[in-house]
Design a protein around this motif. Structure first.
Motif, PDB file in Angstrom:
ATOM      1  N   ARG A 102       0.923  -1.362   0.106  1.00  0.00           N
ATOM      2  CA  ARG A 102       0.102  -0.039  -0.134  1.00  0.00           C
ATOM      3  C   ARG A 102       0.969   1.193   0.015  1.00  0.00           C
ATOM      4  N   LYS A 103       2.063   1.181   0.762  1.00  0.00           N
ATOM      5  CA  LYS A 103       2.940   2.602   0.812  1.00  0.00           C
ATOM      6  C   LYS A 103       3.464   2.552  -0.617  1.00  0.00           C
ATOM      7  N   LEU A 104       3.872   1.380  -1.261  1.00  0.00           N
ATOM      8  CA  LEU A 104       4.638   1.503  -2.418  1.00  0.00           C
ATOM      9  C   LEU A 104       3.522   2.092  -3.407  1.00  0.00           C
ATOM     10  N   ARG A 105       2.231   1.726  -3.484  1.00  0.00           N
ATOM     11  CA  ARG A 105       1.258   1.963  -4.536  1.00  0.00           C
ATOM     12  C   ARG A 105       1.050   3.686  -4.185  1.00  0.00           C
ATOM     13  N   GLU A 106       1.134   4.092  -3.021  1.00  0.00           N
ATOM     14  CA  GLU A 106       0.861   5.588  -2.486  1.00  0.00           C
ATOM     15  C   GLU A 106       2.170   6.384  -3.181  1.00  0.00           C
ATOM     16  N   ALA A 107       3.220   5.807  -2.957  1.00  0.00           N
ATOM     17  CA  ALA A 107       4.416   6.594  -3.548  1.00  0.00           C
ATOM     18  C   ALA A 107       4.434   6.653  -4.985  1.00  0.00           C
ATOM     19  N   VAL A 108       3.942   5.582  -5.484  1.00  0.00           N
ATOM     20  CA  VAL A 108       3.911   5.494  -7.071  1.00  0.00           C
ATOM     21  C   VAL A 108       2.948   6.794  -7.647  1.00  0.00           C
ATOM     22  N   ASP A 109       1.590   6.595  -6.940  1.00  0.00           N
ATOM     23  CA  ASP A 109       0.690   7.551  -7.301  1.00  0.00           C
ATOM     24  C   ASP A 109       1.125   9.005  -6.957  1.00  0.00           C
ATOM     25  N   SER A 110       1.893   9.154  -5.975  1.00  0.00           N
ATOM     26  CA  SER A 110       2.207  10.526  -5.504  1.00  0.00           C
ATOM     27  C   SER A 110       3.325  11.194  -6.737  1.00  0.00           C
ATOM     28  N   GLU A 111       4.288  10.181  -7.084  1.00  0.00           N
ATOM     29  CA  GLU A 111       4.978  10.492  -8.126  1.00  0.00           C
ATOM     30  C   GLU A 111       4.302  10.573  -9.330  1.00  0.00           C
ATOM     31  N   PHE A 112       3.436   9.978  -9.626  1.00  0.00           N
ATOM     32  CA  PHE A 112       2.469  10.046 -10.913  1.00  0.00           C
ATOM     33  C   PHE A 112       1.818  11.630 -10.904  1.00  0.00           C
ATOM     34  N   GLU A 113       1.309  11.999  -9.621  1.00  0.00           N
ATOM     35  CA  GLU A 113       0.752  13.353  -9.410  1.00  0.00           C
ATOM     36  C   GLU A 113       1.689  14.417  -9.756  1.00  0.00           C
ATOM     37  N   THR A 114       2.940  14.035  -9.192  1.00  0.00           N
ATOM     38  CA  THR A 114       3.779  15.167  -9.464  1.00  0.00           C
ATOM     39  C   THR A 114       4.333  15.202 -10.994  1.00  0.00           C
ATOM     40  N   ALA A 115       4.435  14.233 -11.693  1.00  0.00           N
ATOM     41  CA  ALA A 115       4.551  14.405 -13.029  1.00  0.00           C
ATOM     42  C   ALA A 115       3.522  15.104 -13.998  1.00  0.00           C
ATOM     43  N   LEU A 116       2.384  14.702 -13.505  1.00  0.00           N
ATOM     44  CA  LEU A 116       1.244  15.723 -14.040  1.00  0.00           C
ATOM     45  C   LEU A 116       1.509  17.264 -13.770  1.00  0.00           C
ATOM     46  N   ARG A 117       1.675  17.414 -12.514  1.00  0.00           N
ATOM     47  CA  ARG A 117       1.802  18.867 -11.820  1.00  0.00           C
ATOM     48  C   ARG A 117       3.121  19.463 -12.993  1.00  0.00           C
ATOM     49  N   ARG A 118       4.086  18.760 -13.035  1.00  0.00           N
ATOM     50  CA  ARG A 118       5.258  19.266 -13.862  1.00  0.00           C
ATOM     51  C   ARG A 118       4.862  19.934 -15.271  1.00  0.00           C
ATOM     52  N   LEU A 119       4.002  18.858 -15.910  1.00  0.00           N
ATOM     53  CA  LEU A 119       3.658  19.119 -17.288  1.00  0.00           C
ATOM     54  C   LEU A 119       2.215  20.173 -17.166  1.00  0.00           C
ATOM     55  N   ARG A 120       1.812  20.447 -16.071  1.00  0.00           N
ATOM     56  CA  ARG A 120       0.507  21.438 -15.893  1.00  0.00           C
ATOM     57  C   ARG A 120      -0.608  20.836 -16.260  1.00  0.00           C
ATOM     58  N   ILE A 121      -0.755  19.351 -16.270  1.00  0.00           N
ATOM     59  CA  ILE A 121      -1.901  18.592 -16.450  1.00  0.00           C
ATOM     60  C   ILE A 121      -3.018  18.702 -15.538  1.00  0.00           C
ATOM     61  N   ASP A 122      -4.185  19.161 -15.441  1.00  0.00           N
ATOM     62  CA  ASP A 122      -5.234  19.457 -14.608  1.00  0.00           C
ATOM     63  C   ASP A 122      -6.039  18.257 -14.696  1.00  0.00           C
ATOM     64  N   HIS A 123      -6.568  18.073 -15.811  1.00  0.00           N
ATOM     65  CA  HIS A 123      -7.444  16.857 -16.125  1.00  0.00           C
ATOM     66  C   HIS A 123      -7.143  16.028 -17.134  1.00  0.00           C
ATOM     67  N   HIS A 124      -7.401  14.598 -16.581  1.00  0.00           N
ATOM     68  CA  HIS A 124      -6.730  13.447 -17.679  1.00  0.00           C
ATOM     69  C   HIS A 124      -7.753  12.317 -17.616  1.00  0.00           C
ATOM     70  N   GLU A 125      -7.477  11.395 -18.614  1.00  0.00           N
ATOM     71  CA  GLU A 125      -8.188  10.114 -18.566  1.00  0.00           C
ATOM     72  C   GLU A 125      -7.117   9.256 -18.955  1.00  0.00           C
ATOM     73  N   VAL A 126      -6.846   8.162 -18.090  1.00  0.00           N
ATOM     74  CA  VAL A 126      -5.874   7.170 -18.043  1.00  0.00           C
ATOM     75  C   VAL A 126      -6.765   6.201 -19.200  1.00  0.00           C
ATOM     76  N   LEU A 127      -5.871   5.858 -20.482  1.00  0.00           N
ATOM     77  CA  LEU A 127      -6.261   5.073 -21.121  1.00  0.00           C
ATOM     78  C   LEU A 127      -5.784   3.646 -21.001  1.00  0.00           C
ATOM     79  N   LEU A 128      -4.593   3.418 -20.549  1.00  0.00           N
ATOM     80  CA  LEU A 128      -4.096   2.138 -20.123  1.00  0.00           C
ATOM     81  C   LEU A 128      -2.971   2.407 -18.849  1.00  0.00           C
ATOM     82  N   ASP A 129      -3.284   1.616 -18.036  1.00  0.00           N
ATOM     83  CA  ASP A 129      -2.557   1.213 -17.016  1.00  0.00           C
ATOM     84  C   ASP A 129      -2.135  -0.022 -16.532  1.00  0.00           C
ATOM     85  N   ARG A 130      -0.893  -0.355 -16.770  1.00  0.00           N
ATOM     86  CA  ARG A 130       0.041  -1.594 -16.798  1.00  0.00           C
ATOM     87  C   ARG A 130       0.887  -1.590 -15.552  1.00  0.00           C
TER      88      ARG A 130
END
Length: 109
Positions: free
Chosen positions: A29-57
């Protein structure tokens, strides 16, 4: 007396199994939270506010800390992105062309 000894051994192994399972679930759970936090950080770096995940592997390897995440997403302006996160490395998000995104999703352009 022998009967109580085997009962205590069974209870000990049950408690040990339960405890190790709980710790494993908590670590994942902690690992998944860290990955999700890193994903949100990457979204903020590119200034992406709204998105749709088409593929999650997401792939977990033999080592509990080894994880690979590949996501293809589309922002609200129609631009596609590839997000890659491997274990302890920071996630990388790269823009994709529409055609490459369709190829990665297994669809024909």
């Amino acid at each position: 007396m022998e009967h109580y000894k085997s009962l205590l051994q069974a209870l000990f192994f049950f408690a040990l199994t339960f405890g190790l399972g709980y710790l494993s679930i908590r670590r994942m759970r902690k690992l998944r939270e860290a990955v999700d936090s890193e994903f949100e950080t990457a979204l903020r770096r590119l200034r992406i506010d709204h998105h749709e995940v088409l593929l999650d592997r997401t792939q977990r390897r033999y080592h509990p800390e080894a994880i690979q995440v590949h996501r293809i997403l589309r922002d609200d302006q129609g631009q596609h992105y590839l997000y890659v996160h491997i274990s302890d490395s920071p996630g990388v998000m790269q823009p994709l062309s529409h055609e490459r995104a369709l190829l990665a999703l297994g669809k024909k352009a």
